[in-house]
Structure formats: structure tokens, C-alpha cells
Design a protein around this motif. Structure first.
Motif, mmCIF file in Angstrom:
data_model
loop_
_atom_site.group_PDB
_atom_site.id
_atom_site.type_symbol
_atom_site.label_atom_id
_atom_site.label_comp_id
_atom_site.label_asym_id
_atom_site.label_seq_id
_atom_site.Cartn_x
_atom_site.Cartn_y
_atom_site.Cartn_z
ATOM 1 N N PRO A 28 0.802 -1.232 0.000
ATOM 2 C CA PRO A 28 0.000 0.000 0.000
ATOM 3 C C PRO A 28 0.833 1.279 0.000
ATOM 4 O O PRO A 28 0.350 2.333 -0.404
ATOM 5 C CB PRO A 28 -0.822 -0.107 1.276
ATOM 6 N N GLY A 29 2.083 1.198 0.441
ATOM 7 C CA GLY A 29 2.964 2.370 0.465
ATOM 8 C C GLY A 29 4.403 1.917 0.383
ATOM 9 O O GLY A 29 4.698 0.722 0.375
ATOM 10 N N TYR A 30 5.304 2.881 0.349
ATOM 11 C CA TYR A 30 6.714 2.533 0.211
ATOM 12 C C TYR A 30 7.283 1.862 1.451
ATOM 13 O O TYR A 30 8.329 1.233 1.379
ATOM 14 C CB TYR A 30 7.534 3.784 -0.127
ATOM 15 N N LYS A 66 -4.861 -0.851 -2.117
ATOM 16 C CA LYS A 66 -3.749 -0.899 -3.065
ATOM 17 C C LYS A 66 -3.274 0.518 -3.372
ATOM 18 O O LYS A 66 -4.045 1.467 -3.334
ATOM 19 C CB LYS A 66 -4.195 -1.568 -4.369
ATOM 20 N N ASN A 67 -2.011 0.624 -3.695
ATOM 21 C CA ASN A 67 -1.456 1.883 -4.143
ATOM 22 C C ASN A 67 -1.985 2.160 -5.546
ATOM 23 O O ASN A 67 -2.240 1.231 -6.311
ATOM 24 C CB ASN A 67 0.075 1.789 -4.150
ATOM 25 N N GLU A 68 -2.130 3.432 -5.896
ATOM 26 C CA GLU A 68 -2.632 3.777 -7.232
ATOM 27 C C GLU A 68 -1.733 3.225 -8.326
ATOM 28 O O GLU A 68 -2.215 2.734 -9.341
ATOM 29 C CB GLU A 68 -2.756 5.293 -7.372
ATOM 30 N N LEU A 71 3.804 -0.748 -7.131
ATOM 31 C CA LEU A 71 5.168 -0.453 -6.712
ATOM 32 C C LEU A 71 6.131 -1.558 -7.121
ATOM 33 O O LEU A 71 5.763 -2.732 -7.203
ATOM 34 C CB LEU A 71 5.210 -0.225 -5.202
#
Length: 175
Positions: A28-30, A66-68, A71
Motif C-alpha cells: 500500500p505504500g513505500y 492498493k497503491n494507485e 510499486l
């Protein structure tokens, strides 16, 4: 607040990941990762956070968004370990480093989850401990693709101090 070594051991025993299969991976993020696992009729979402002052691993029951944009590390993990079986997941000594042994029909992998506050990372290695990729690429620490990962040796002297880091009580979930 980051987890201490005794809390990590308790969480790993509660997760009981041995024999689970990784069905999906979401990033979801870095600084976070979610492994969707399945074992004996039950699904679990294992959330891994490497954020500063919040390093943790736990089971979550909420949907992970989810991330847009997909990644890099998530796409890499999906191509390599999606569908793998978790043969074991254990902490190396009291080092706040989790070692997951993974396998599928063709390959074996080792997923290291380091929950150190200022140097947290998730690193995927082959069975010979050569780094295939990592969440954070850190050349000064030797964490680049193709380099050998140096697994720390469990320091037996730390076990005498194990009671120094008690499992802290956490408030109940307000769901």
C-alpha cells in the motif's frame, strides 16, 4: 512504537505461518507490505510495516488498500513468491530479524524482515543468500541485488537478558 524481540516471538507464534501459502502480495505504500496467506481453511493477512518508529508485523482483519501505481517491490515479489509455501518463519536469536523459508515446485527463497527502527527492510534472497531484491536498496549496507546477505549469528549472551524486554500490553481493538 517498534516491537521488541519478545513481542516479535509472540506474534510469530500467534500467526503460526508454517505451512501457509502466499496467495497475494499488496504494497500500500513505500514502507509497508501485506502478505495474504492461506492455511487449513483459514486466510490471514500479515501486515509488515518498516516505517520509522513503527516497525511491526501483525495480522490485520481490515482490507489493505492498493497503491494507485503498482510499486516495484510488490511486482517483484508477486513474480517470485506468490504461490510459495512458508516452510517456517522464525526470529533469528533476539535480533528483531525474521527469517521466512519459502518454496514452490521449482525454487527456494528466504525472505528476511528486519524490524530495526532506523534500518528496517524486507529482503528476498535465493537459497544461497544472494539478494534478489529488497524494499529499500542500501548500497552502503550491502543491500543491493546480487550481493550476499549477511545473516547475523544469534548472540547467545542476549538470551540471559531476555526479561529486559517484556511483552507490553496493548489496548484491545475497538472494532
Amino acid at each position: 512504537m517498534s516491537l521488541n524481540c519478545n513481542e516479535i516471538n509472540l506474534i510469530l507464534s500467534e500467526l503460526n505461518l508454517k505451512g501457509s501459502f502466499i496467495q497475494d502480495i499488496i504494497q500500500p505504500g513505500y514502507d509497508s507490505l501485506a502478505l495474504y496467506t492461506y492455511k487449513e481453511g483459514g486466510a490471514k493477512t500479515v501486515f509488515i510495516c518498516t516505517a520509522h518508529d513503527a516497525c511491526r508485523i501483525c495480522e490485520v482483519r481490515r482490507k489493505i488498500t492498493k497503491n494507485e501505481k503498482p510499486l516495484r517491490f510488490m511486482e517483484f515479489l508477486r513474480s517470485r513468491i506468490k504461490g510459495c509455501r512458508i516452510n517456517f518463519a522464525e526470529q533469528i536469536g533476539l535480533e528483531r530479524l525474521i527469517k521466512m523459508d519459502l518454496s514452490n515446485a521449482e525454487e527456494e527463497f528466504i525472505l528476511y524482515i528486519r524490524l530495526w527502527n532506523n534500518a528496517a527492510n524486507v529482503i528476498l534472497c535465493d537459497k544461497n543468500n544472494l539478494i534478489l531484491d529488497s524494499m529499500y536498496r542500501r548500497p552502503n549496507k550491502g543491500e543491493l541485488t546480487g550481493m550476499a546477505f549477511q545473516e547475523p549469528v544469534a548472540d547467545e549472551s542476549k538470551f540471559a537478558m531476555k526479561d529486559k524486554w517484556p511483552v507490553r500490553p496493548f489496548p484491545e481493538d475497538s472494532e
